[in-house]
Design a protein around this motif. Structure first.
Motif, PDB file in Angstrom:
ATOM      1  N   THR A  94      10.589  -2.058   6.055  1.00 54.93           N
ATOM      2  CA  THR A  94      11.758  -0.960   6.570  1.00 54.93           C
ATOM      3  C   THR A  94      12.881  -1.697   7.294  1.00 54.93           C
ATOM      4  OG1 THR A  94      10.657  -0.879   8.798  1.00 54.93           O
ATOM      5  CG2 THR A  94       9.704   0.677   6.997  1.00 54.93           C
ATOM      6  N   SER A  98       8.995  -3.110  14.777  1.00 49.84           N
ATOM      7  CA  SER A  98       7.724  -2.385  14.698  1.00 49.84           C
ATOM      8  C   SER A  98       6.683  -2.869  15.835  1.00 49.84           C
ATOM      9  CB  SER A  98       6.918  -2.461  13.339  1.00 49.84           C
ATOM     10  OG  SER A  98       5.784  -1.714  13.287  1.00 49.84           O
ATOM     11  N   LEU A 216       7.791   2.355  14.798  1.00 49.95           N
ATOM     12  CA  LEU A 216       8.896   1.809  14.088  1.00 49.95           C
ATOM     13  C   LEU A 216      10.500   2.184  14.769  1.00 49.95           C
ATOM     14  CD1 LEU A 216       8.215   1.860  10.125  1.00 49.95           C
ATOM     15  CD2 LEU A 216       9.136  -0.165  11.577  1.00 49.95           C
ATOM     16  N   PHE A 223      19.110   2.729  10.937  1.00 50.17           N
ATOM     17  CA  PHE A 223      17.662   2.860  10.826  1.00 50.17           C
ATOM     18  C   PHE A 223      17.430   4.383  10.994  1.00 50.17           C
ATOM     19  CE2 PHE A 223      13.502   3.274  12.290  1.00 50.17           C
ATOM     20  CZ  PHE A 223      12.919   2.664  11.471  1.00 50.17           C
ATOM     21  N   PRO A 224      16.855   4.976  10.066  1.00 48.98           N
ATOM     22  CA  PRO A 224      16.233   4.445   8.763  1.00 48.98           C
ATOM     23  C   PRO A 224      17.783   4.357   7.833  1.00 48.98           C
ATOM     24  CG  PRO A 224      15.522   6.775   8.886  1.00 48.98           C
ATOM     25  CD  PRO A 224      16.019   6.123  10.354  1.00 48.98           C
ATOM     26  N   ASP A 228      15.930   7.479   3.729  1.00 46.69           N
ATOM     27  CA  ASP A 228      14.850   6.926   3.605  1.00 46.69           C
ATOM     28  C   ASP A 228      13.898   7.279   4.910  1.00 46.69           C
ATOM     29  OD1 ASP A 228      13.121   4.568   2.482  1.00 46.69           O
ATOM     30  OD2 ASP A 228      13.710   3.330   4.254  1.00 46.69           O
ATOM     31  N   GLU A 229      14.250   8.277   5.439  1.00 45.17           N
ATOM     32  CA  GLU A 229      13.609   8.682   6.893  1.00 45.17           C
ATOM     33  C   GLU A 229      12.061   9.311   6.453  1.00 45.17           C
ATOM     34  OE1 GLU A 229      13.369  12.322   9.846  1.00 45.17           O
ATOM     35  OE2 GLU A 229      15.290  10.983   9.932  1.00 45.17           O
ATOM     36  N   ARG A 231      10.269   8.265   3.826  1.00 49.47           N
ATOM     37  CA  ARG A 231       9.317   7.116   3.260  1.00 49.47           C
ATOM     38  C   ARG A 231       8.854   6.637   4.884  1.00 49.47           C
ATOM     39  NH1 ARG A 231       9.580   1.571   2.283  1.00 49.47           N
ATOM     40  NH2 ARG A 231      11.720   1.329   3.521  1.00 49.47           N
ATOM     41  N   VAL A 232       9.756   6.159   5.593  1.00 48.34           N
ATOM     42  CA  VAL A 232       9.535   5.533   6.863  1.00 48.34           C
ATOM     43  C   VAL A 232       8.440   6.333   7.703  1.00 48.34           C
ATOM     44  CG1 VAL A 232      10.258   4.829   9.073  1.00 48.34           C
ATOM     45  CG2 VAL A 232      11.830   4.293   6.952  1.00 48.34           C
TER      46      VAL A 232
END
Length: 250
Positions: A94, A98, A216, A223-224, A228-229, A231-232
């Motif tokens: 990502t 983390s 994360l 970020f993200p 893409d949130e 998937r994260v």
């Protein structure tokens, strides 16, 4: 109460040394305790074998006595080794930071953190520090999993403390925790820390209790990544579930 305070300060010193060997001045800075207090505590801890002086006039490190005590609870002592590959993979997949925290009473103790190698903006490393459960994403993820009576007690205690936090109202916090429990994940969009987005999910320890949470996080401007949130969030939840199974020996 003086004895209780001494114990709390002794543990603060030990947690500071868990981040690496250090001298009196550095430990005092990490714990925000007077140097004279740190020196006195180190002397007592050294006498019990809990810490050792690396060299005469040098820094201190965790002693063998604690290792011996830790061996008595081997499953829990091995959590760090078990979790490390999970947080390394999450950071790599990502580009975020983390890590994980363990529940320590009413606090979340920051055990380990990994930053992606290409990270341009590094967040403050809070490893070795403790925070009230309701003040950090990983703590909220654990808090949402507590039994009703334990949660009621925590919320009741909140009303008698003066911790400055986003979720300072017990009623509002209870409602938010219902959502976190239902979703199985805590998502903070600059909610807890301006400029930082975070995702956290609780995991069970070897005894089946909700011992901690994996997270994360990263600067909100990147970020993200856009779109893409989902998937994260899925990656964090899956990592927490897999970690729970692994720690439980399933």
């Amino acid at each position: 109460m003086a004895g209780v305070q001494s114990i709390e300060r002794a543990f603060a010193v030990l947690r500071a040394l868990a981040r690496g060997s250090a001298g009196v001045t550095e430990i005092a800075e990490r714990t925000e305790l007077p140097k004279s207090t740190v020196s006195r505590l180190l002397s007592a801890l050294e006498h019990e074998g809990a810490v050792v002086q690396v060299e005469v006039g040098g820094g201190y490190a965790i002693g063998t006595a604690l290792s011996t005590l830790g061996a008595a609870s081997a499953p829990r002592a091995s959590i760090r080794t078990t979790v490390r590959p999970f947080i390394e993979e999450l950071a790599l997949m990502t580009g975020g930071s983390s890590g994980y925290t363990l529940r320590d009473g009413d606090t979340a103790y920051w055990v380990d953190n990994v930053d992606d190698g290409d990270e341009l903006v590094l967040l403050a490393d809070q490893t070795g520090q403790s925070f009230p459960l309701h003040t950090v994403a990983s703590g909220l993820a654990v808090l949402a999993r507590l039994p009703a009576d334990a949660l009621d007690r925590y919320l009741s205690d909140m009303e008698s403390t003066s911790v400055d936090a986003v979720f300072s109202d017990p009623t509002a916090l209870r409602q938010r925790l219902k959502s976190v429990r239902s979703d199985g994940v805590m998502v903070s969009r600059e909610e807890l820390d301006p400029g930082v987005n975070a995702v956290a999910a609780a995991f069970r320890g070897p005894d089946g209790d909700w011992d901690g949470a994996i997270y994360l996080q990263g600067p909100s401007f990147r970020f993200p990544d856009a779109g893409d949130e989902k998937r994260v969030v899925k990656l964090v939840v899956e990592a927490a579930n897999q970690l729970s199974d692994l720690l439980a020996g399933r």
